[in-house]
Design a protein around this motif. Sequence first.
Motif, PDB file in Angstrom:
ATOM      1  N   ALA A 180       0.821  -1.209   0.000  1.00 17.46           N
ATOM      2  CA  ALA A 180       0.000   0.000   0.000  1.00 17.46           C
ATOM      3  C   ALA A 180       0.858   1.263   0.000  1.00 17.46           C
ATOM      4  O   ALA A 180       0.615   2.186  -0.784  1.00 17.46           O
ATOM      5  CB  ALA A 180      -0.934  -0.014   1.201  1.00 17.46           C
ATOM      6  N   SER A 181       1.880   1.315   0.860  1.00 17.99           N
ATOM      7  CA  SER A 181       2.642   2.567   0.904  1.00 17.99           C
ATOM      8  C   SER A 181       3.451   2.765  -0.366  1.00 17.99           C
ATOM      9  O   SER A 181       3.637   3.900  -0.815  1.00 17.99           O
ATOM     10  CB  SER A 181       3.526   2.664   2.143  1.00 17.99           C
ATOM     11  N   THR A 182       3.924   1.663  -0.971  1.00 26.62           N
ATOM     12  CA  THR A 182       4.630   1.806  -2.243  1.00 26.62           C
ATOM     13  C   THR A 182       3.701   2.397  -3.299  1.00 26.62           C
ATOM     14  O   THR A 182       4.087   3.314  -4.038  1.00 26.62           O
ATOM     15  CB  THR A 182       5.143   0.437  -2.723  1.00 26.62           C
ATOM     16  N   GLU A 183       2.460   1.887  -3.351  1.00 24.22           N
ATOM     17  CA  GLU A 183       1.530   2.385  -4.375  1.00 24.22           C
ATOM     18  C   GLU A 183       1.203   3.856  -4.164  1.00 24.22           C
ATOM     19  O   GLU A 183       1.175   4.632  -5.121  1.00 24.22           O
ATOM     20  CB  GLU A 183       0.247   1.549  -4.361  1.00 24.22           C
ATOM     21  N   VAL A 184       0.940   4.239  -2.912  1.00 21.64           N
ATOM     22  CA  VAL A 184       0.606   5.640  -2.657  1.00 21.64           C
ATOM     23  C   VAL A 184       1.799   6.533  -3.000  1.00 21.64           C
ATOM     24  O   VAL A 184       1.648   7.580  -3.650  1.00 21.64           O
ATOM     25  CB  VAL A 184       0.184   5.852  -1.185  1.00 21.64           C
TER      26      VAL A 184
ATOM     27  N   TRP B 104       4.628 -20.184 -15.771  1.00 18.60           N
ATOM     28  CA  TRP B 104       4.503 -20.982 -14.552  1.00 18.60           C
ATOM     29  C   TRP B 104       3.938 -20.150 -13.414  1.00 18.60           C
ATOM     30  O   TRP B 104       3.166 -20.602 -12.612  1.00 18.60           O
ATOM     31  CB  TRP B 104       5.864 -21.534 -14.119  1.00 18.60           C
ATOM     32  N   TRP B 105       4.427 -18.937 -13.339  1.00 19.97           N
ATOM     33  CA  TRP B 105       4.126 -18.135 -12.159  1.00 19.97           C
ATOM     34  C   TRP B 105       3.911 -16.692 -12.578  1.00 19.97           C
ATOM     35  O   TRP B 105       4.556 -16.203 -13.492  1.00 19.97           O
ATOM     36  CB  TRP B 105       5.302 -18.201 -11.167  1.00 19.97           C
ATOM     37  N   THR B 106       3.010 -15.999 -11.922  1.00 18.75           N
ATOM     38  CA  THR B 106       2.883 -14.572 -12.136  1.00 18.75           C
ATOM     39  C   THR B 106       2.579 -13.948 -10.782  1.00 18.75           C
ATOM     40  O   THR B 106       1.995 -14.599  -9.915  1.00 18.75           O
ATOM     41  CB  THR B 106       1.773 -14.252 -13.156  1.00 18.75           C
ATOM     42  N   TRP B 107       3.001 -12.691 -10.600  1.00 17.28           N
ATOM     43  CA  TRP B 107       2.818 -12.086  -9.269  1.00 17.28           C
ATOM     44  C   TRP B 107       1.423 -11.507  -9.153  1.00 17.28           C
ATOM     45  O   TRP B 107       1.234 -10.321  -8.997  1.00 17.28           O
ATOM     46  CB  TRP B 107       3.885 -11.033  -9.011  1.00 17.28           C
ATOM     47  N   ASP B 108       0.430 -12.367  -9.230  1.00 20.56           N
ATOM     48  CA  ASP B 108      -0.937 -11.883  -9.191  1.00 20.56           C
ATOM     49  C   ASP B 108      -1.506 -12.068  -7.791  1.00 20.56           C
ATOM     50  O   ASP B 108      -0.884 -12.690  -6.929  1.00 20.56           O
ATOM     51  CB  ASP B 108      -1.727 -12.652 -10.254  1.00 20.56           C
ATOM     52  N   ALA B 109      -2.717 -11.539  -7.589  1.00 22.13           N
ATOM     53  CA  ALA B 109      -3.263 -11.440  -6.232  1.00 22.13           C
ATOM     54  C   ALA B 109      -3.286 -12.755  -5.481  1.00 22.13           C
ATOM     55  O   ALA B 109      -2.700 -12.888  -4.409  1.00 22.13           O
ATOM     56  CB  ALA B 109      -4.670 -10.864  -6.280  1.00 22.13           C
ATOM     57  N   PHE B 156      -4.419 -10.213   1.482  1.00 25.37           N
ATOM     58  CA  PHE B 156      -5.252 -10.516   0.331  1.00 25.37           C
ATOM     59  C   PHE B 156      -5.800  -9.230  -0.295  1.00 25.37           C
ATOM     60  O   PHE B 156      -5.713  -9.021  -1.504  1.00 25.37           O
ATOM     61  CB  PHE B 156      -6.402 -11.420   0.761  1.00 25.37           C
ATOM     62  N   GLY B 157      -6.340  -8.330   0.559  1.00 23.41           N
ATOM     63  CA  GLY B 157      -6.912  -7.079   0.064  1.00 23.41           C
ATOM     64  C   GLY B 157      -5.887  -6.226  -0.644  1.00 23.41           C
ATOM     65  O   GLY B 157      -6.122  -5.742  -1.761  1.00 23.41           O
ATOM     66  N   SER B 158      -4.711  -6.070  -0.017  1.00 25.85           N
ATOM     67  CA  SER B 158      -3.716  -5.166  -0.592  1.00 25.85           C
ATOM     68  C   SER B 158      -3.264  -5.677  -1.952  1.00 25.85           C
ATOM     69  O   SER B 158      -3.166  -4.917  -2.916  1.00 25.85           O
ATOM     70  CB  SER B 158      -2.522  -5.029   0.343  1.00 25.85           C
ATOM     71  N   ILE B 159      -3.009  -6.981  -2.034  1.00 24.89           N
ATOM     72  CA  ILE B 159      -2.485  -7.505  -3.287  1.00 24.89           C
ATOM     73  C   ILE B 159      -3.575  -7.536  -4.352  1.00 24.89           C
ATOM     74  O   ILE B 159      -3.335  -7.282  -5.521  1.00 24.89           O
ATOM     75  CB  ILE B 159      -1.845  -8.886  -3.068  1.00 24.89           C
ATOM     76  N   ARG B 160      -4.792  -7.806  -3.916  1.00 23.94           N
ATOM     77  CA  ARG B 160      -5.884  -7.879  -4.873  1.00 23.94           C
ATOM     78  C   ARG B 160      -6.184  -6.517  -5.495  1.00 23.94           C
ATOM     79  O   ARG B 160      -6.488  -6.397  -6.665  1.00 23.94           O
ATOM     80  CB  ARG B 160      -7.122  -8.392  -4.170  1.00 23.94           C
ATOM     81  N   TRP B 161      -6.098  -5.448  -4.651  1.00 21.28           N
ATOM     82  CA  TRP B 161      -6.391  -4.117  -5.163  1.00 21.28           C
ATOM     83  C   TRP B 161      -5.336  -3.603  -6.115  1.00 21.28           C
ATOM     84  O   TRP B 161      -5.618  -2.890  -7.040  1.00 21.28           O
ATOM     85  CB  TRP B 161      -6.531  -3.139  -3.998  1.00 21.28           C
ATOM     86  N   TRP B 162      -4.076  -3.959  -5.799  1.00 17.57           N
ATOM     87  CA  TRP B 162      -3.008  -3.310  -6.555  1.00 17.57           C
ATOM     88  C   TRP B 162      -2.289  -4.188  -7.555  1.00 17.57           C
ATOM     89  O   TRP B 162      -1.576  -3.699  -8.400  1.00 17.57           O
ATOM     90  CB  TRP B 162      -2.036  -2.628  -5.590  1.00 17.57           C
TER      91      TRP B 162
END
Lengths: 224, 225
Positions: A180-184, B104-109, B156-162
């Motif tokens: 989060a802080s990286t994105e902001v 094989w892999w991706t940095w997804d949520a 989960f939330g942070s990675i899913r949002w961004w």
Amino acid sequence: MALLSNTAVLLGKELRTEFRSRELLTTTVVFILIVIVLFSFTFEPTSDESRRFGPGLLWLAFLFAASLMLQPCFLREQHNDTLGSLRLSVSDPFAIFLAKLAANTLFLLLTELFLLPLFAMMYNVPVAGVLPWLVLVLVLGSLGISIAGTALSAISAQARMRELLLPLLMLPLLTPILVASTEVTKGLLDRAPYVQWKGIGFLAIFDLVFLTALWLFGEYLLEE
Amino acid sequence: MVKNVLAAAAVFLLLGAAAYASFFIAPTDAKQGLIYRILFLHVASAWTGLTAFSLCFVANVLYVLRRKPHWDWLGVAAGEVGLAFTTVVLVTGPIWAHPVWGIWWTWDARLTSTFVLWLLYVSYLLLRTLIEEPDRHALLSALFGIFAFLDVPLVFGSIRWWRTQHPQPVVMGGPGAGLDPLMYKVLFFSWFAMLALMTLLLRQRYRLEAMRGDLETMQHEVEAA
């Protein structure tokens, strides 16, 4: 009320201890400086690339630094055998945590504010225009790192291999703060800067969740 | 002993039936063909892993509040079993992703958050081994387990949002999502079979930990005498 006055007294003690020697602040500043310089070797930092990778780099450096800086937090009390007397001196052990996490947040913020202009200069990213917002992110992020980190350093201080254990416990737990802080920060350092409220709200929620957890479970961490 | 063997046999029969259902009863996917069938193992393991971690959390909270050693035993058993199922998820994921996504892999949520979840529980189990005194390691690891579990929705939330690329949630994923009804049945059956396996493993691991706990107490008594 007793909680606040106890916290204030203990915070005074933490600050006095640190500012007598300033060893924590000095070593952390130098550590982050080294990391920032080393990072520049891993990619050619043109201005655009700095805007893209800089925020992540900065927060990684802060996170690593915090995982070292938080080591002595409870260890010091253990070496001097002062934890018992600390617990006896306050009615609510939460005050001990509040004081320690406030002190840690302050130390982290000081090092961050000292290094921010250096980072801006070396990586060619202007920060002056968005400074108030940047400070807000730094405060929320450092607070989150300190809340979780202080709790975990109380755990790791009682284990073997503690120097290695604290980062091991802390870094995965703080992933949400890092993201989060990286994105902001990325939004703020953009060519057309913008404020990501979602991220700021998220950081505030993280801080709140862990502060509540610490309030509920903190006293068990200090049991003897 | 006989009871154990019978229970294990029943679980393996169930698993065999689930495997049969996922290979021969569930219809072949229109777009992905055969490879999608790994879903029955992958998703069922993921749900089972989360069930085990939730159990671990409940045991951790109860240990902190009640201080009965059996909550500690349940905590460590559930943590380890959950980690085993999550490992299956992390292994079967890339096996499916390679032919379907081409990587094989991706940095997804969900990949990333599952990976972080896995790391958190590795740390949880490591922490236990690094604290000498039985009461201390039970209490401190229980507290870390609580923090780790609270962290899961945030991770989960942070990675899913961004950061995201995973297929949108298929089960309970809103409009446009969903499986063939027969696939649903097979999936839930696989989950049931996995839960049976989880219970079996959990029981064995719990007993082992109980024996270890008793042994530790006895050793302390002998040393004190």
